[in-house]
Design a protein around this motif. Structure first.
Motif, PDB file in Angstrom:
ATOM      1  N   ILE A 122       0.842  -1.202   0.000  1.00 28.53           N
ATOM      2  CA  ILE A 122       0.000   0.000   0.000  1.00 28.53           C
ATOM      3  C   ILE A 122       0.875   1.249   0.000  1.00 28.53           C
ATOM      4  O   ILE A 122       0.633   2.190  -0.762  1.00 28.53           O
ATOM      5  N   ALA A 123       1.895   1.270   0.845  1.00 26.18           N
ATOM      6  CA  ALA A 123       2.785   2.433   0.920  1.00 26.18           C
ATOM      7  C   ALA A 123       3.500   2.653  -0.411  1.00 26.18           C
ATOM      8  O   ALA A 123       3.623   3.791  -0.881  1.00 26.18           O
ATOM      9  N   THR A 124       3.955   1.587  -1.045  1.00 22.45           N
ATOM     10  CA  THR A 124       4.644   1.705  -2.326  1.00 22.45           C
ATOM     11  C   THR A 124       3.708   2.237  -3.401  1.00 22.45           C
ATOM     12  O   THR A 124       4.050   3.156  -4.141  1.00 22.45           O
ATOM     13  N   LEU A 125       2.514   1.666  -3.479  1.00 24.25           N
ATOM     14  CA  LEU A 125       1.562   2.095  -4.495  1.00 24.25           C
ATOM     15  C   LEU A 125       1.168   3.557  -4.312  1.00 24.25           C
ATOM     16  O   LEU A 125       1.125   4.330  -5.272  1.00 24.25           O
ATOM     17  N   HIS A 126       0.882   3.931  -3.074  1.00 19.26           N
ATOM     18  CA  HIS A 126       0.354   5.276  -2.824  1.00 19.26           C
ATOM     19  C   HIS A 126       1.449   6.340  -2.795  1.00 19.26           C
ATOM     20  O   HIS A 126       1.333   7.373  -3.454  1.00 19.26           O
ATOM     21  N   PHE A 127       2.527   6.097  -2.059  1.00 22.40           N
ATOM     22  CA  PHE A 127       3.533   7.134  -1.862  1.00 22.40           C
ATOM     23  C   PHE A 127       4.633   7.129  -2.916  1.00 22.40           C
ATOM     24  O   PHE A 127       5.142   8.176  -3.286  1.00 22.40           O
ATOM     25  N   VAL A 128       5.020   5.963  -3.402  1.00 19.93           N
ATOM     26  CA  VAL A 128       6.100   5.887  -4.389  1.00 19.93           C
ATOM     27  C   VAL A 128       5.559   5.990  -5.805  1.00 19.93           C
ATOM     28  O   VAL A 128       6.025   6.797  -6.612  1.00 19.93           O
ATOM     29  N   ASP A 129       4.545   5.165  -6.112  1.00 18.98           N
ATOM     30  CA  ASP A 129       4.000   5.155  -7.470  1.00 18.98           C
ATOM     31  C   ASP A 129       2.989   6.268  -7.711  1.00 18.98           C
ATOM     32  O   ASP A 129       2.600   6.525  -8.845  1.00 18.98           O
TER      33      ASP A 129
END
Length: 167
Positions: A122-129
């Motif tokens: 979730i963190a990768t999808l929302h904050f990184v991507d």
């Protein structure tokens, strides 16, 4: 356990193939490598079909991410270290950016340690991507409110970890 028939696999390929290819293109920045990685994702899932209980978008997304990152690491190992960058690193004993990267990696590791793997996704999808809450929820297979709650909990947990490390 759920077995995947050839017809089911074809349906999964049509349903998740475009998402997997987009993810591979985003990470690898190379069309040929992205196509190879996409095939590897589906091959890995097909080979593991006896172990898979629940097929969802997040499984394909995480598998694509891992395969692409492994390809990058593999390519880096094959090409060998860049001699000049190694020399510069050793010449600069006070390599601040390297120290900062190591500290950031250690902080992230402590934040996600012991947490559900969906939190890191979730963190990768929302904050990184840069996906919206709605897009993240769709990719994970959760409700928007569920994703929002996890992000809020992760923020609180992160602040607690960062404050603990400062003390």
């Amino acid at each position: 356990m759920k077995r995947i028939s050839d017809a089911d696999f074809s349906e999964l390929y049509q349903k998740y193939g475009p998402m997997v290819l987009r993810r591979c293109r985003f990470i690898l920045k190379n069309e040929d490598k992205a196509l190879d990685a996409m095939q590897d994702v589906f091959l890995r899932i097909l080979e593991s079909r006896c172990k898979i209980r629940d097929l969802c978008a997040s499984l394909f997304y995480v598998t694509a991410t891992r395969i692409c990152l492994n390809k990058i690491r593999s390519d880096d190992l094959r090409s060998g270290p860049d001699f000049y960058s190694i020399c510069e690193t050793f010449a600069d004993d006070e390599s601040e950016t390297e120290r900062e990267r190591i500290e950031a990696a250690m902080l992230l590791e402590s934040i996600f340690e012991g947490r559900d793997t969906r939190d890191s996704l979730i963190a990768t999808l929302h904050f990184v991507d840069g996906l919206t809450l709605e897009e993240t929820a769709e990719n994970i297979g959760m409700s928007v409110s569920g994703v929002r709650k996890r992000i809020d909990a992760l923020k609180k947990h992160s602040l607690k970890i960062m404050n603990r490390d400062r003390a």
